[in-house]
Design a protein around this motif. Sequence first.
Motif, mmCIF file in Angstrom:
data_model
loop_
_atom_site.group_PDB
_atom_site.id
_atom_site.type_symbol
_atom_site.label_atom_id
_atom_site.label_comp_id
_atom_site.label_asym_id
_atom_site.label_seq_id
_atom_site.Cartn_x
_atom_site.Cartn_y
_atom_site.Cartn_z
ATOM 1 N N ASN A 1 0.816 -1.219 0.000
ATOM 2 C CA ASN A 1 0.000 0.000 0.000
ATOM 3 C C ASN A 1 0.849 1.268 0.000
ATOM 4 O O ASN A 1 0.452 2.279 -0.572
ATOM 5 C CB ASN A 1 -0.936 -0.008 1.214
ATOM 6 C CG ASN A 1 -1.888 1.160 1.206
ATOM 7 O OD1 ASN A 1 -2.655 1.339 0.269
ATOM 8 N ND2 ASN A 1 -1.826 1.973 2.242
ATOM 9 N N SER B 1 -4.406 1.885 -1.740
ATOM 10 C CA SER B 1 -5.299 0.877 -1.153
ATOM 11 C C SER B 1 -6.040 0.029 -2.181
ATOM 12 O O SER B 1 -6.133 -1.188 -2.030
ATOM 13 C CB SER B 1 -6.322 1.551 -0.249
ATOM 14 O OG SER B 1 -5.686 2.144 0.845
ATOM 15 N N GLN C 1 -5.487 0.366 5.867
ATOM 16 C CA GLN C 1 -5.578 1.728 6.399
ATOM 17 C C GLN C 1 -5.364 1.753 7.913
ATOM 18 O O GLN C 1 -4.704 2.654 8.437
ATOM 19 C CB GLN C 1 -6.935 2.351 6.047
ATOM 20 C CG GLN C 1 -7.110 2.617 4.570
ATOM 21 C CD GLN C 1 -6.018 3.521 4.012
ATOM 22 O OE1 GLN C 1 -5.678 4.537 4.584
ATOM 23 N NE2 GLN C 1 -5.450 3.123 2.887
#
Length: 156
Positions: free
Chosen positions: A26, A31, A84
């Motif tokens: 990432n 993402s 995330q």
Amino acid sequence: MIQGVLMALLAGTLVSLQNIFNAKVNEHVGSWTTTTLVLGMGFLASLAGAVIFAGQSGFPFSQMKLWYWFSGMIGVGVVICLVQGIRLLSPTYAISIVLISQLMFAILWDSLGLFGLVKVPFTPKQLIGVLVIVTGVLLFKVGGRVRQSTLPNGYQ
């Protein structure tokens, strides 16, 4: 039972390792590309495994309930949220929170007998277990703080 425990331990190891790798991917591609890569490679690996180990009998789609087909979409949410969460919190803290969430929802779904699960009564022991885990994560997070001024130059 021992085989089940060993498989669960291996799964935890692999998920933790995958989450770290996903976070590193990432950093370079974002993402959505990370999710595409992770789930695409997973699709190819599982397709190859199904063909090799189960052959044509590994694809009995006619016996599957319609809502089971949405599992892959849930996987997209899992990968996006984990990547995330790790980016924003750190691998250890994010995965600890994920584990607490998994445990709490597994208890909820078991207790209510949702999604075709056998109903398992909720007990005070389960509540104590969840509270011990939550307390451990909180102690880990609060106890792990180090003031910036105490770190040697070049370390964050």
